[in-house]
Design an enzyme around this catalytic site. Structure first.
Site, PDB file in Angstrom:
ATOM      1  N   ASP A  95      52.840 -58.119  41.211  1.00  0.00           N
ATOM      2  CA  ASP A  95      53.673 -57.052  40.658  1.00  0.00           C
ATOM      3  C   ASP A  95      53.815 -57.159  39.144  1.00  0.00           C
ATOM      4  OD1 ASP A  95      55.386 -54.750  41.140  1.00  0.00           O
ATOM      5  OD2 ASP A  95      57.041 -56.051  40.534  1.00  0.00           O
ATOM      6  N   MET A 133      61.670 -50.756  40.747  1.00  0.00           N
ATOM      7  CA  MET A 133      61.514 -49.709  39.737  1.00  0.00           C
ATOM      8  C   MET A 133      60.418 -50.013  38.720  1.00  0.00           C
ATOM      9  SD  MET A 133      63.631 -47.348  40.540  1.00  0.00           S
ATOM     10  CE  MET A 133      63.491 -46.385  39.035  1.00  0.00           C
ATOM     11  N   ARG A 134      59.785 -51.185  38.839  1.00  0.00           N
ATOM     12  CA  ARG A 134      58.779 -51.528  37.836  1.00  0.00           C
ATOM     13  C   ARG A 134      57.622 -50.532  37.862  1.00  0.00           C
ATOM     14  NH1 ARG A 134      58.352 -56.630  38.704  1.00  0.00           N
ATOM     15  NH2 ARG A 134      59.599 -57.311  36.928  1.00  0.00           N
ATOM     16  N   ALA A 135      57.256 -50.041  39.036  1.00  0.00           N
ATOM     17  CA  ALA A 135      56.138 -49.103  39.131  1.00  0.00           C
ATOM     18  C   ALA A 135      56.421 -47.828  38.339  1.00  0.00           C
ATOM     19  CB  ALA A 135      55.865 -48.770  40.594  1.00  0.00           C
TER      20      ALA A 135
END
Length: 680
Positions: free
Chosen positions: A193, A274-276
């Protein structure tokens, strides 16, 4: 220094080049993971990128590459007085898979810290990579403790080195680039990720393109400097375009409509966290700047999704990365601006955006998966074509010489813990007890080589009796090299889990083989989570074969399991002897990695003279060498012969039924695998 291969001379690989160039335009994208088969220019492209990244300005003499405009206030070489900076090329630092912790984060001189109170610090690779590129080839083979350090540095933008209360901190912000071959194993989800983008690469199947690749490579090998000179014009033009895109980036507008499309896409594909969303927004902005536009379009969002989401959708190691592009288009249409009477009011994509030969091409789609990456089918209730009783004439798996077609596996489940007894010294993992660099402290010893983990109490105890003889006058403790003690720690190691699977006619009943495959798939998933290597030996008919040599790729093992045919006699002894040969070779290759033999069978042995006696002798051979083993008893029906239990006794191991293998089973307590001689 050798002349690197020019980036613009790379043939094809549009997605790979685009992913790297977007990170050169906007390092905030978060790096790129390059997945693909060997020999596809992964490392060549990454090393070539360094020549295109703009130079950085650093404080003269600073070992940590501080920016003279805003130097790090906690820099170990600081504080820095105001001075003009010096420009140098951005560094590309390579992290070897076998690097030590001190090589990565730096080393602190514990002896001087204790005796003199001096923080004598030698920077590591994280310091060298600050404001540059950190490249990890075969990143999926990186040891877990190095992965943890990378995760910390990537999350905080700083590296901390601590030794018994003595701490040094320095900035460590870098572009993380990793390359890997999926056949050798997958990455931990946490590290996966951290990569902003991922690209899949594969060798071209176009004859003309392959010819051009060979022609250019031979020309480069014959005269690297001359070859690079012929591409210097293209390299300069690409370098200028990167600089122009960087200058344009702050002016690119990311509208609310585009943000809504990004959020809707991430929600539709059920990515975690929420990183995406953030990575997609930064990638879409970089795509617009790369195309020379000041506004992000729906096409930018689509391209960003194809680069930023595939590796974030995997729920287990058997899922192949990729996106359903039809679903992506539908989601973007639903979340985008509605059509009015004049038609679609979304901005038209720039016809020149990202379509030129220097790597700005579109793409981003995932190429067809190789057999080793294909997702194995999942069996569900009602998906078996025949429900005939196992012993009936119509049962598909009735013991005949005919080969049966492969059947789908049942759903995997969480298995009970199987471990190798004793205390090992293998690679870090999560299965069996071992002496490791990380874990709980169990004792102390004199250091062998550089001191890495100080045992403070033992060091003080060793130094205390000598203080008067050493002329101690103040409050400080007089410490000598001989007083230092290294902490011994106990953690967990990864093992070699070798599966020996019975694929004979007695196992061929569809319901039984589906359950057996589901059990092996469950054990493979457990091996992935515990960082094991796995291998697969199958036996049926007249012989046994190594279906998969020991590897870190459990999805490759799952693929072999999916296509496993059944039928014929049961050469159990041949399977055990083939497993013995595999383990003998692996002990020479990696003597510190202890094996765990998992035999999946109903215990029957047929074919050849005295098959039962021969199987017993093969089992005792494993027992004589102390191989830890477990037999998964696949026998079913009302009448059971208990042959798998007899085999387990010959192996000196433990027998468990398919039901007992489940972690949520109430059939009994968790069974430990017993090594030969332990019971005695």
């Amino acid at each position: 220094m050798s002349t690197p291969y020019p980036f613009t001379a790379i043939v094809g690989q549009d997605d790979l080049r685009l992913g790297l160039l977007l990170n050169a335009v906007s390092p905030a994208v978060g790096g790129v993971l390059v997945r693909g088969e060997k020999g596809t220019a992964k490392s060549t492209a990454v090393r070539a990128l360094a020549a295109l990244v703009p130079e950085v300005s650093v404080v003269p003499g600073c070992r940590f590459s501080c920016d003279p405009v805003s130097p790090d206030p906690a820099c170990p070489d600081g504080p820095h007085a105001e001075a003009a900076g010096v420009s140098r090329a951005a560094r590309t630092v390579e992290l070897p898979v076998g690097a030590s912790e001190d090589r990565l984060v730096g080393a602190l001189d514990i002896e001087r810290a204790l005796s003199e109170g001096v923080k004598a610090f030698e920077p590591g690779l994280l310091a060298d990579a600050h404001r540059g590129i950190l490249y990890v080839d075969e990143v999926n083979l990186l040891h877990d403790h190095l992965v943890d350090l990378l995760l910390d540095a990537a999350a905080m933008g700083a590296s901390y080195v601590e030794r018994e209360g003595v701490s040094v901190r320095h900035a460590a912000r870098f572009l993380l680039v990793g390359t890997m071959n999926p056949e050798e194993g997958e990455l931990r989800p946490q590290l996966l990720d951290r990569f902003g983008l991922t690209v899949e690469v594969a060798a071209s199947r176009d004859t003309d393109e392959r010819v051009e690749v060979v022609r250019r490579r031979l020309a480069y090998d014959d005269d690297p400097e001359g070859f690079a000179a012929r591409w210097s014009g293209e390299e300069s033009a690409l370098r200028e375009r990167i600089a122009a895109a960087r200058a344009l980036l702050p002016r690119v507008v990311l509208g609310d409509g585009v943000l809504r499309q990004i959020a809707a896409t991430c929600a539709a594909f059920e990515v975690d966290g929420m990183r995406a969303d953030i990575v997609m927004a930064r990638t879409a902005t970089a795509l617009a700047a790369w195309a020379g536009r000041e506004e992000v379009t729906a096409d930018d969002v689509r391209q960003a999704a194809l680069l930023a989401l595939p590796h974030r959708r995997r729920r287990n190691p058997f899922d192949a990365p990729g996106l359903d592009e039809d679903k992506l288009d539908q989601t973007l249409d639903e979340a985008g601006p509605q059509e009015n009477n004049d038609g679609d009011d979304r901005p038209d994509p720039d016809p020149d955006g990202g379509g030129d030969d220097d790597g700005g091409g579109g793409g981003g789609g995932v190429p067809p998966q190789a057999d080793g990456d294909r997702t194995p089918p999942r069996g569900e209730s009602g998906d078996t074509p025949s429900q005939a009783p196992e012993g009936s004439p119509d049962a598909p798996g009735r013991s005949t010489g005919a080969e049966q077609q492969p059947v789908a596996s049942a759903e995997p489940f969480r298995t009970k813990m199987l471990s190798v007894p004793g205390l090992g010294e293998g690679a870090a993992g999560r299965r069996s007890r071992a002496r490791t660099e990380h874990g709980r402290t169990t004792g102390a010893r004199r250091p062998q080589g550089a001191l890495t983990k100080l045992h403070l109490a033992a060091t003080v105890q060793a130094a205390a009796p000598h203080q008067r003889a050493r002329g101690r006058a103040g409050r400080g403790l007089v410490v000598r090299r001989d007083d230092l003690r290294q902490a011994t720690r106990e953690g967990r190691e990864g093992n070699l889990v070798l599966f020996v699977v019975d694929a004979s006619g007695s196992m061929a009943a569809r319901q039984r083989m589906s359950a057996v495959k589901g059990a092996v798939l469950s054990l493979l998933l457990d091996a992935y989570q515990r960082r094991d290597k796995v291998g697969l030996v199958t036996f049926r008919g007249k012989e046994a074969e190594v279906a998969l040599p020991p590897t870190s790729s459990v999805d490759a093992a799952a693929s072999r399991l999916e296509s496993l045919p059944t039928g014929g006699r049961t050469p159990l002894a041949a399977g055990l002897l083939k497993a013995h040969d595999v383990l003998r070779v692996e002990r020479l290759r990696d003597p510190s990695r202890r094996p765990l033999l998992v035999v999946v069978t109903d215990g029957r042995a047929t074919g050849g003279p005295e098959p039962v006696a021969l199987a017993g002798r093969a089992g005792r051979l494993h027992r004589s060498e102390g191989t830890a083993s477990v037999v998964v008893d696949c026998e079913s029906g009302y009448v059971r012969l208990g042959l798998a239990g007899e085999l387990a006794r010959e192996l000196g191991g433990t027998a468990v039924t398919l039901d007992e293998l489940r972690a949520d089973s109430i059939a009994g307590l968790v069974k430990d695998v017993t090594a030969a001689g332990r019971a005695a």
